[in-house]
Design a protein around this motif. Structure first.
Motif, PDB file in Angstrom:
ATOM      1  N   ARG A  25       0.763  -1.471   0.240  1.00  0.00           N
ATOM      2  CA  ARG A  25      -0.109   0.185   0.109  1.00  0.00           C
ATOM      3  C   ARG A  25       0.994   1.321  -0.330  1.00  0.00           C
ATOM      4  NH1 ARG A  25      -3.445  -1.231   4.671  1.00  0.00           N
ATOM      5  NH2 ARG A  25      -1.196  -1.274   6.049  1.00  0.00           N
ATOM      6  N   HIS A  26       0.754   1.633  -0.633  1.00  0.00           N
ATOM      7  CA  HIS A  26       1.189   3.270  -0.198  1.00  0.00           C
ATOM      8  C   HIS A  26       0.552   4.322   0.212  1.00  0.00           C
ATOM      9  CE1 HIS A  26       4.432   5.561  -2.819  1.00  0.00           C
ATOM     10  NE2 HIS A  26       3.918   6.562  -2.660  1.00  0.00           N
ATOM     11  N   GLU A  27       0.895   4.393   1.862  1.00  0.00           N
ATOM     12  CA  GLU A  27       0.235   4.835   2.741  1.00  0.00           C
ATOM     13  C   GLU A  27       1.233   6.069   2.947  1.00  0.00           C
ATOM     14  OE1 GLU A  27      -1.667   2.929   5.430  1.00  0.00           O
ATOM     15  OE2 GLU A  27      -3.376   2.232   3.645  1.00  0.00           O
ATOM     16  N   HIS A  28       1.399   7.271   3.927  1.00  0.00           N
ATOM     17  CA  HIS A  28       1.911   7.962   4.655  1.00  0.00           C
ATOM     18  C   HIS A  28       1.705   8.198   5.585  1.00  0.00           C
ATOM     19  CE1 HIS A  28       5.556   9.225   3.142  1.00  0.00           C
ATOM     20  NE2 HIS A  28       6.075   9.925   2.731  1.00  0.00           N
ATOM     21  N   SER A  29       2.693   8.907   6.434  1.00  0.00           N
ATOM     22  CA  SER A  29       2.443   9.350   8.390  1.00  0.00           C
ATOM     23  C   SER A  29       3.676  10.333   8.130  1.00  0.00           C
ATOM     24  CB  SER A  29       2.007   7.847   8.502  1.00  0.00           C
ATOM     25  OG  SER A  29       3.393   7.453   8.823  1.00  0.00           O
ATOM     26  N   VAL A  30       2.992  10.979   9.460  1.00  0.00           N
ATOM     27  CA  VAL A  30       4.534  11.800   9.852  1.00  0.00           C
ATOM     28  C   VAL A  30       5.577  11.058   9.499  1.00  0.00           C
ATOM     29  CG1 VAL A  30       5.010  13.010  11.280  1.00  0.00           C
ATOM     30  CG2 VAL A  30       2.696  13.420  10.450  1.00  0.00           C
ATOM     31  N   LYS A  31       5.659  10.060  10.491  1.00  0.00           N
ATOM     32  CA  LYS A  31       6.664   9.371  10.703  1.00  0.00           C
ATOM     33  C   LYS A  31       7.211   8.192   9.675  1.00  0.00           C
ATOM     34  CE  LYS A  31       8.295   4.189  13.136  1.00  0.00           C
ATOM     35  NZ  LYS A  31       7.664   3.058  14.034  1.00  0.00           N
ATOM     36  N   HIS A  32       6.933   8.480   8.366  1.00  0.00           N
ATOM     37  CA  HIS A  32       7.660   7.752   6.674  1.00  0.00           C
ATOM     38  C   HIS A  32       7.848   8.998   6.519  1.00  0.00           C
ATOM     39  CE1 HIS A  32       6.928   4.429   4.073  1.00  0.00           C
ATOM     40  NE2 HIS A  32       7.520   5.064   3.272  1.00  0.00           N
TER      41      HIS A  32
ATOM     42  N   TYR B 163       1.475  15.703  -3.945  1.00  0.00           N
ATOM     43  CA  TYR B 163       1.151  17.202  -3.060  1.00  0.00           C
ATOM     44  C   TYR B 163      -0.341  16.919  -2.596  1.00  0.00           C
ATOM     45  CZ  TYR B 163       6.235  18.811  -3.372  1.00  0.00           C
ATOM     46  OH  TYR B 163       7.266  19.496  -3.388  1.00  0.00           O
ATOM     47  N   GLY B 164      -1.243  16.598  -3.299  1.00  0.00           N
ATOM     48  CA  GLY B 164      -2.939  16.063  -2.906  1.00  0.00           C
ATOM     49  C   GLY B 164      -3.165  14.733  -1.828  1.00  0.00           C
ATOM     50  N   TRP B 165      -1.597  14.288  -2.708  1.00  0.00           N
ATOM     51  CA  TRP B 165      -1.692  13.086  -1.724  1.00  0.00           C
ATOM     52  C   TRP B 165      -1.161  12.788  -0.738  1.00  0.00           C
ATOM     53  CZ3 TRP B 165       1.908   9.803  -0.652  1.00  0.00           C
ATOM     54  CH2 TRP B 165       1.446   8.782  -0.183  1.00  0.00           C
ATOM     55  N   LEU B 166      -0.107  13.176  -0.745  1.00  0.00           N
ATOM     56  CA  LEU B 166       0.421  13.828   0.659  1.00  0.00           C
ATOM     57  C   LEU B 166      -0.023  14.871   1.272  1.00  0.00           C
ATOM     58  CD1 LEU B 166       3.771  12.565   1.733  1.00  0.00           C
ATOM     59  CD2 LEU B 166       4.607  14.395   0.145  1.00  0.00           C
ATOM     60  N   ARG B 167      -0.838  15.413   1.470  1.00  0.00           N
ATOM     61  CA  ARG B 167      -0.919  16.562   2.602  1.00  0.00           C
ATOM     62  C   ARG B 167      -2.472  15.885   3.011  1.00  0.00           C
ATOM     63  NH1 ARG B 167      -0.599  20.289  -1.531  1.00  0.00           N
ATOM     64  NH2 ARG B 167      -2.613  20.223  -2.691  1.00  0.00           N
ATOM     65  N   ASP B 168      -2.925  15.145   2.543  1.00  0.00           N
ATOM     66  CA  ASP B 168      -4.034  14.065   2.935  1.00  0.00           C
ATOM     67  C   ASP B 168      -3.854  13.104   4.179  1.00  0.00           C
ATOM     68  OD1 ASP B 168      -5.604  15.675   1.405  1.00  0.00           O
ATOM     69  OD2 ASP B 168      -5.995  14.652  -0.618  1.00  0.00           O
ATOM     70  N   GLU B 169      -2.707  12.813   3.197  1.00  0.00           N
ATOM     71  CA  GLU B 169      -2.067  11.472   3.898  1.00  0.00           C
ATOM     72  C   GLU B 169      -1.768  11.957   5.615  1.00  0.00           C
ATOM     73  OE1 GLU B 169      -1.981   7.964   3.597  1.00  0.00           O
ATOM     74  OE2 GLU B 169      -3.374   8.281   2.262  1.00  0.00           O
ATOM     75  N   VAL B 170      -1.014  12.643   5.430  1.00  0.00           N
ATOM     76  CA  VAL B 170      -0.172  13.338   6.374  1.00  0.00           C
ATOM     77  C   VAL B 170      -1.056  14.217   7.425  1.00  0.00           C
ATOM     78  CG1 VAL B 170       1.555  14.940   6.961  1.00  0.00           C
ATOM     79  CG2 VAL B 170       2.150  13.717   5.277  1.00  0.00           C
ATOM     80  N   SER B 171      -2.230  14.586   6.411  1.00  0.00           N
ATOM     81  CA  SER B 171      -3.403  15.282   7.995  1.00  0.00           C
ATOM     82  C   SER B 171      -3.756  14.716   8.276  1.00  0.00           C
ATOM     83  CB  SER B 171      -3.751  15.864   6.814  1.00  0.00           C
ATOM     84  OG  SER B 171      -3.676  17.002   6.425  1.00  0.00           O
ATOM     85  N   LYS B 172      -4.225  13.255   7.688  1.00  0.00           N
ATOM     86  CA  LYS B 172      -4.953  12.199   8.439  1.00  0.00           C
ATOM     87  C   LYS B 172      -3.812  11.354   9.736  1.00  0.00           C
ATOM     88  CE  LYS B 172      -5.810   8.878   5.053  1.00  0.00           C
ATOM     89  NZ  LYS B 172      -5.674   8.114   4.601  1.00  0.00           N
ATOM     90  N   ASP B 173      -2.933  11.313   9.344  1.00  0.00           N
ATOM     91  CA  ASP B 173      -1.906  10.248  10.987  1.00  0.00           C
ATOM     92  C   ASP B 173      -1.752  12.140  12.165  1.00  0.00           C
ATOM     93  OD1 ASP B 173      -0.382   9.124  11.838  1.00  0.00           O
ATOM     94  OD2 ASP B 173       1.155  10.591  11.015  1.00  0.00           O
TER      95      ASP B 173
END
Length: 193
Positions: free
Chosen positions: A78-85, A125-135
């Motif tokens: 899965r291509h998910e992101h977090s602050v840690k990632h 950038y849209g995807w990354l902002r969404d992923e990090v915001s979720k985290d």
């Protein structure tokens, strides 16, 4: 004769082309590299290279996707992101200066309306902002981050810091510890009052 032999050779040649293109784009920039040059450096004719990638833009975007795919979860695919990632990716970037140089230069060039990478970077950038915001929200729900912080703003700022640190590191690698600096910022934000 095994059907996997030619397929495996094709995959290997495609990987070689991508690596060659990465090195050339990183060293010279997108506009200063020709398909003919990439083909020659890959041991192919221009027609041979175009068998694998139909245009220079397609090849370039595949190089950019490959950089991002390295940051995906290798276990779940899965291509998910977090602050840690994000922090981990910044820490790992110091081992790949060519990719960092390519990313920094091409993200800047993508701001031109006719850039072949514009849609890629807008989506990324849209995807990354969404992923990090979720985290960030998840950290807030666990009481690890002040609920008064705007999660979307924190995500945008962390991404901006990551990108800015990459540029500073390219200019002065001996003075800029990207991983330490972004980790320090995150730990400062996590100090809940």
């Amino acid at each position: 004769m095994s059907t996997r032999g030619p397929y495996a050779k094709g995959v290997a040649k495609r990987e070689e082309i991508l690596q060659t293109a990465l090195e050339l784009f990183a060293r010279k920039g997108y506009d200063r590299v020709s398909v003919r040059e990439i083909a020659r450096e890959s041991g192919l004719s221009q027609a041979g290279l175009l068998h694998h990638f139909s245009t220079k833009e397609e090849l370039f975007l595949e190089v950019l996707r490959r950089r991002d795919d390295r940051d995906g979860d290798p276990v779940s695919h899965r291509h998910e992101h977090s602050v840690k990632h994000l922090i981990g990716a910044v820490e790992n970037n110091s081992s790949e200066p060519g990719l960092v140089r390519l990313f920094v230069s091409m993200s800047a060039e993508s701001t031109e309306d006719d850039s072949p990478a514009r849609a890629f970077f807008e989506d990324r950038y849209g995807w990354l902002r969404d992923e990090v915001s979720k985290d960030v929200r998840a950290h807030q729900e666990r009481g690890e981050l002040s609920p008064s912080l705007d999660a979307d703003a924190v995500a945008s700022l962390l991404i901006a810091v990551a990108d800015g640190l990459q540029l500073q590191w390219l200019l002065e690698p001996e003075k800029v510890d990207m991983g330490r600096l972004i980790s320090s910022l995150w730990e400062t934000l996590r100090r809940v009052d």
